[in-house]
Design a protein around this motif. Structure first.
Motif, PDB file in Angstrom:
ATOM      1  N   PHE A   1     -11.017   3.958  -2.266  1.00 39.16           N
ATOM      2  CA  PHE A   1     -10.560   4.458  -1.258  1.00 39.16           C
ATOM      3  C   PHE A   1      -8.980   4.275  -0.871  1.00 39.16           C
ATOM      4  CE2 PHE A   1     -14.973   3.558  -0.724  1.00 39.16           C
ATOM      5  CZ  PHE A   1     -15.432   4.929  -0.313  1.00 39.16           C
ATOM      6  N   LYS A   2      -8.108   5.077  -0.672  1.00 34.56           N
ATOM      7  CA  LYS A   2      -6.657   4.965  -0.479  1.00 34.56           C
ATOM      8  C   LYS A   2      -6.346   5.618   0.859  1.00 34.56           C
ATOM      9  CE  LYS A   2      -6.082   4.949  -5.752  1.00 34.56           C
ATOM     10  NZ  LYS A   2      -5.509   5.622  -6.761  1.00 34.56           N
ATOM     11  N   MET A   3      -5.342   4.810   1.338  1.00 29.82           N
ATOM     12  CA  MET A   3      -4.854   5.170   2.604  1.00 29.82           C
ATOM     13  C   MET A   3      -3.340   4.711   2.988  1.00 29.82           C
ATOM     14  SD  MET A   3      -7.018   3.387   5.759  1.00 29.82           S
ATOM     15  CE  MET A   3      -5.553   3.379   6.880  1.00 29.82           C
ATOM     16  N   ASP A   4      -2.584   5.546   3.601  1.00 23.43           N
ATOM     17  CA  ASP A   4      -1.485   5.113   4.110  1.00 23.43           C
ATOM     18  C   ASP A   4      -1.477   5.155   5.553  1.00 23.43           C
ATOM     19  OD1 ASP A   4       1.482   5.403   5.223  1.00 23.43           O
ATOM     20  OD2 ASP A   4       1.897   5.557   3.121  1.00 23.43           O
ATOM     21  N   LEU A   5      -0.837   3.843   6.109  1.00 26.50           N
ATOM     22  CA  LEU A   5      -0.995   3.672   7.504  1.00 26.50           C
ATOM     23  C   LEU A   5      -0.380   5.202   8.540  1.00 26.50           C
ATOM     24  CD1 LEU A   5       0.006   0.189   7.956  1.00 26.50           C
ATOM     25  CD2 LEU A   5      -2.210   0.930   8.001  1.00 26.50           C
ATOM     26  N   SER A   6       0.186   5.885   7.711  1.00 22.69           N
ATOM     27  CA  SER A   6       0.726   7.156   8.181  1.00 22.69           C
ATOM     28  C   SER A   6      -0.210   8.442   7.755  1.00 22.69           C
ATOM     29  CB  SER A   6       2.189   7.651   8.059  1.00 22.69           C
ATOM     30  OG  SER A   6       2.310   8.768   8.289  1.00 22.69           O
ATOM     31  N   PRO A   7      -1.094   8.737   8.641  1.00 17.29           N
ATOM     32  CA  PRO A   7      -1.884   9.923   8.032  1.00 17.29           C
ATOM     33  C   PRO A   7      -1.051  11.042   7.363  1.00 17.29           C
ATOM     34  CG  PRO A   7      -2.529   9.076  10.051  1.00 17.29           C
ATOM     35  CD  PRO A   7      -1.261   8.759   9.951  1.00 17.29           C
ATOM     36  N   SER A   8       0.014  11.314   7.773  1.00 19.48           N
ATOM     37  CA  SER A   8       0.450  12.784   6.903  1.00 19.48           C
ATOM     38  C   SER A   8       1.046  11.881   5.649  1.00 19.48           C
ATOM     39  CB  SER A   8       1.825  12.964   7.823  1.00 19.48           C
ATOM     40  OG  SER A   8       2.772  11.921   7.978  1.00 19.48           O
ATOM     41  N   ASN A   9       1.293  10.855   5.498  1.00 13.70           N
ATOM     42  CA  ASN A   9       1.345  10.550   3.924  1.00 13.70           C
ATOM     43  C   ASN A   9       0.328  10.573   3.041  1.00 13.70           C
ATOM     44  OD1 ASN A   9       4.139   9.972   4.718  1.00 13.70           O
ATOM     45  ND2 ASN A   9       4.018   7.857   4.914  1.00 13.70           N
TER      46      ASN A   9
ATOM     47  N   THR B   1       2.455  -0.416   3.556  1.00 11.72           N
ATOM     48  CA  THR B   1       1.789   0.645   4.488  1.00 11.72           C
ATOM     49  C   THR B   1       0.535   1.156   3.745  1.00 11.72           C
ATOM     50  OG1 THR B   1       3.299   2.467   3.329  1.00 11.72           O
ATOM     51  CG2 THR B   1       4.081   1.298   5.517  1.00 11.72           C
ATOM     52  N   HIS B   2       0.172   0.905   2.618  1.00 11.09           N
ATOM     53  CA  HIS B   2      -0.921   1.464   1.958  1.00 11.09           C
ATOM     54  C   HIS B   2      -2.082   0.507   2.031  1.00 11.09           C
ATOM     55  CE1 HIS B   2       1.703   4.015  -1.014  1.00 11.09           C
ATOM     56  NE2 HIS B   2       1.659   4.727   0.078  1.00 11.09           N
ATOM     57  N   ARG B   3      -3.235   1.072   2.031  1.00  7.68           N
ATOM     58  CA  ARG B   3      -4.449   0.409   2.108  1.00  7.68           C
ATOM     59  C   ARG B   3      -5.332   0.801   0.785  1.00  7.68           C
ATOM     60  NH1 ARG B   3      -1.434  -1.824   4.543  1.00  7.68           N
ATOM     61  NH2 ARG B   3      -1.715  -2.998   6.720  1.00  7.68           N
ATOM     62  N   ILE B   4      -5.606   0.024  -0.247  1.00  8.48           N
ATOM     63  CA  ILE B   4      -6.569   0.502  -1.396  1.00  8.48           C
ATOM     64  C   ILE B   4      -7.772  -0.489  -1.379  1.00  8.48           C
ATOM     65  CG2 ILE B   4      -6.643   0.961  -3.874  1.00  8.48           C
ATOM     66  CD1 ILE B   4      -3.617   1.344  -3.692  1.00  8.48           C
ATOM     67  N   PHE B   5      -8.826   0.169  -1.366  1.00 11.53           N
ATOM     68  CA  PHE B   5     -10.187  -0.865  -1.089  1.00 11.53           C
ATOM     69  C   PHE B   5     -11.413  -0.225  -1.828  1.00 11.53           C
ATOM     70  CE2 PHE B   5      -9.444   1.938   2.435  1.00 11.53           C
ATOM     71  CZ  PHE B   5     -10.778   2.532   2.907  1.00 11.53           C
TER      72      PHE B   5
END
Length: 167
Positions: free
Chosen positions: A68-76, A54-58
């Motif tokens: 840049f780091k994100m989780d597919l769930s914005p609240s996370n 569920t994570h994206r690091i790029f």
């Protein structure tokens, strides 16, 4: 019990954000690459890093100082960012001067009528290869006692759990 430092968050957030400049060019680049980011496909000038499902690091070659780091769930993603604020505040309150917390800023991105939250984080000069980190740790173990003691204290008071040799 974990300690939450919400009272001091606004000035601490400014400290966390210091030096992280988000340009319009950067926002456009991220937006133009969102399809590839979400599908875990590298695009020219973009590097994807291995992470949980569920994570994206790029990162982008054009912006070498940031990751840049994100989780597919914005609240996370927002919760992770809040944890960074807590950790930064704990380091200040308890004078944990042997720990280096990367600067970061939360960046909202709209893509296909959905809002994503992305953390733009300072890319520290750390070799991500775990074996190299282990070797460095063993080589310099005696000089790391204070840092390890401070890290243990930080984990105890904040509940921080993303502690890896590669981090």
């Amino acid at each position: 019990a974990k300690i939450r430092f919400a009272v001091a968050a606004p000035p601490i957030e400014k400290e966390l954000n210091k030096g992280i400049d988000i340009s319009e060019e950067m926002v456009k680049k991220i937006h133009n690459c969102m399809r590839y980011i979400l599908q875990r496909q590298e695009e020219k000038g973009m590097k994807l890093y291995t992470s949980r499902e569920t994570h994206r690091i790029f990162s982008f070659g054009r912006f070498p100082r940031l990751i840049f780091k994100m989780d597919l769930s914005p609240s996370n993603t927002i919760e992770r960012y809040k944890k960074m604020i807590d950790v930064t505040n704990a380091c200040r309150i308890y004078a944990l001067d042997r720990l280096r917390i990367p600067r970061a800023k939360l960046l909202p991105v709209e893509y296909q009528r959905k809002r994503y939250e992305i953390i733009a984080e300072e890319k520290l000069d750390i070799n991500p290869t775990e074996s190299v980190q282990e070797e460095l740790f063993l080589k310099h173990a005696a000089s790391l006692d204070d840092a390890i003691r401070q890290l243990a204290f930080l984990i105890a008071c904040t509940g921080l759990s993303d502690i890896e040799l590669r981090n």
